[in-house]
Structures are given as structure tokens and as C-alpha cells.
Design a protein around this motif. Structure first.
Motif, PDB file in Angstrom:
ATOM      1  N   LYS A  32      -1.583   3.700  -2.013  1.00 48.67           N
ATOM      2  CA  LYS A  32      -2.650   3.060  -2.786  1.00 48.67           C
ATOM      3  C   LYS A  32      -3.994   3.457  -2.184  1.00 48.67           C
ATOM      4  CE  LYS A  32      -1.845  -0.841  -4.725  1.00 48.67           C
ATOM      5  NZ  LYS A  32      -1.596  -2.283  -4.991  1.00 48.67           N
ATOM      6  N   SER A  33      -4.897   3.922  -3.019  1.00 45.01           N
ATOM      7  CA  SER A  33      -6.209   4.372  -2.558  1.00 45.01           C
ATOM      8  C   SER A  33      -7.132   3.180  -2.306  1.00 45.01           C
ATOM      9  CB  SER A  33      -6.830   5.291  -3.601  1.00 45.01           C
ATOM     10  OG  SER A  33      -7.149   4.551  -4.781  1.00 45.01           O
ATOM     11  N   ASP A  34      -8.324   3.464  -1.801  1.00 46.07           N
ATOM     12  CA  ASP A  34      -9.296   2.402  -1.540  1.00 46.07           C
ATOM     13  C   ASP A  34      -9.706   1.687  -2.819  1.00 46.07           C
ATOM     14  OD1 ASP A  34      -9.247   3.046   1.123  1.00 46.07           O
ATOM     15  OD2 ASP A  34     -10.992   4.376   1.029  1.00 46.07           O
ATOM     16  N   SER A  35      -9.552   2.356  -3.960  1.00 46.42           N
ATOM     17  CA  SER A  35      -9.898   1.736  -5.250  1.00 46.42           C
ATOM     18  C   SER A  35      -8.710   1.015  -5.867  1.00 46.42           C
ATOM     19  CB  SER A  35     -10.411   2.810  -6.216  1.00 46.42           C
ATOM     20  OG  SER A  35      -9.421   3.815  -6.421  1.00 46.42           O
ATOM     21  N   SER A  36      -7.667   0.805  -5.051  1.00 41.71           N
ATOM     22  CA  SER A  36      -6.462   0.056  -5.465  1.00 41.71           C
ATOM     23  C   SER A  36      -5.694   0.753  -6.578  1.00 41.71           C
ATOM     24  CB  SER A  36      -6.828  -1.378  -5.896  1.00 41.71           C
ATOM     25  OG  SER A  36      -7.358  -2.089  -4.800  1.00 41.71           O
ATOM     26  N   SER A  91       0.811  -1.219   0.000  1.00 43.64           N
ATOM     27  CA  SER A  91       0.000   0.000   0.000  1.00 43.64           C
ATOM     28  C   SER A  91       0.842   1.266   0.000  1.00 43.64           C
ATOM     29  CB  SER A  91      -0.922   0.017   1.223  1.00 43.64           C
ATOM     30  OG  SER A  91      -0.165   0.062   2.430  1.00 43.64           O
TER      31      SER A  91
END
Length: 219
Positions: free
Chosen positions: A41-45, A14
Motif C-alpha cells: 500500500k502506497s502513502d496515498s493508501s 500494508s
């Protein structure tokens, strides 16, 4: 459009650090010095827009990413200027800020070039690369062991089973602590630097295994 290289990623994938020669607050037009950047890395990968690391890390000198602790809390930094050939430093994450980089001990740093480093999983062994004399040739892999007093032992060569008369670099220990990855211009080579791995079995390193195509190429 500028060089970006030296990626380091933490175990949960991440957090990513890397080195860049893009224009920044410390870079000069006539000499694109190295600075360290990071991205999350965001929640949307997806990776968010990268940012330059703290100002106490990046200066008008060269700073480059060369190693990361497994928990992502400590980063090894390569620093060089006109006065030294390149030394290794370490910085600790303290809350949301990184501490001022501290040079590694004189067992590690020398008046020669030290270019990459990594910990063993228990952080009792420090592996690093140096082109100091009395090696097998060019850059070799060395290691130090942490003593009971917390100091690092004198540097020892990892041995001719891994080191060659050519350059070795980019040392990385797998989190399980038994497999060492490194790049080398020697051994069973496809061309240039190739990536190899060796396992520690009964206190001895196995013959390095070329990771092969398509990871390694004649380039």
C-alpha cells in the motif's frame, strides 16, 4: 482476466499476498499453474502494481498462499505436483528476500492433502487442514503443539464441535487468540462453503456461528 484468490494481509494492512494463475515466468500455456504475488500500500493508501514473489518461492509447480504470521514475516505455502497431493511449507522473510520454503514436519504433512494453516498468536499452536483418513469426513481441522524441544507434537483433531462429516478449510486464528475463523460445508449452512467463527472458552470451542448474509450466501 485470470483467477486471483487466497488473499493474505498483515496486521497493519500494508502488505498483501495472493495467488494467481496469470501468465508468469513458470506458467505453461496448457496448464496455468499457481504462483504467489504481492502488493504494497502506497502513502496515498492505494495498492501499487503487484509483483511476483521471489524465484526461490515460485516454481513450475503449484504454489499458493494459505497462511501468514501476524507480523507478516512468515508465510505458509501450499505446494503440489504430480508426485504429492499437496503439502504445507513455510518461508521466512530475511532482509528483503524470502528463504527457500521448508516443508512443515511429518506431524503436519502426510501423503494426503494439507491445504491451509495458521499459527496461534504465541506460535505455540499450529492449526491446519488435512483430508487424511480417520477424520470425521473430507477435510478436517487439526492442530499440533510445540514441545519444549522445539518439535511439533502429533496432530490432533480439533474435535467434532467444529469438524463435520463435510469439508472444513481456510482456518484462521484471530490475533487475540480466542476466536477461530474457518469455512465449512456443514453446520448451519446457507449453501456451499460458509464462513464460521468459534471462541475458545474454558478450554472448549463454542458452537460455530455462521457469519451470515451478506458475507455468506447460497453460493
Amino acid at each position: 482476466i485470470y483467477p486471483d484468490y487466497g488473499p493474505l494481509i498483515d496486521l497493519d494492512e500494508s502488505l498483501l499476498f495472493f495467488t494467481s494463475r496469470r501468465p508468469g515466468p513458470h506458467t505453461l500455456e496448457e496448464e496455468r499453474t499457481e504462483d504467489i504475488y504481492f502488493t504494497l500500500k502506497s502513502d496515498s493508501s492505494k495498492w501499487v502494481h503487484s509483483q511476483i514473489l521471489d524465484t526461490n518461492i515460485n516454481t513450475s509447480m503449484h504454489e499458493a498462499t494459505v497462511g501468514l504470521s501476524f507480523d507478516g514475516q512468515r508465510i505458509f505455502i501450499y505446494k503440489s505436483d504430480n508426485q504429492n497431493s499437496g503439502d504445507l511449507y513455510i518461508s521466512q522473510l530475511e532482509g528483503e528476500s524470502w528463504s527457500n520454503p521448508e516443508p512443515l514436519s511429518k506431524s503436519v504433512n502426510s501423503r494426503y492433502q494439507e491445504s491451509s494453516a495458521c499459527f496461534s498468536p504465541d506460535e505455540r499452536t499450529l492449526y491446519f487442514v488435512s483430508n487424511r483418513p480417520n477424520g470425521l469426513g473430507g477435510k478436517d481441522i487439526y492442530y499440533c503443539v510445540k514441545q519444549r524441544n522445539g518439535q511439533w507434537s502429533s496432530a490432533m483433531s480439533i474435535g467434532q464441535g467444529i469438524n463435520t462429516k463435510y469439508d472444513e478449510d481456510g482456518v484462521y486464528m484471530h490475533p487475540y487468540g480466542k476466536t477461530l475463523f474457518f469455512s465449512s460445508q456443514g453446520h448451519d449452512n446457507l449453501g456451499g462453503y460458509d464462513i464460521f467463527k468459534s471462541r475458545l472458552e474454558d478450554g472448549q470451542w463454542t458452537t460455530p456461528q455462521n457469519l451470515g448474509y451478506p458475507i455468506n450466501t447460497p453460493g
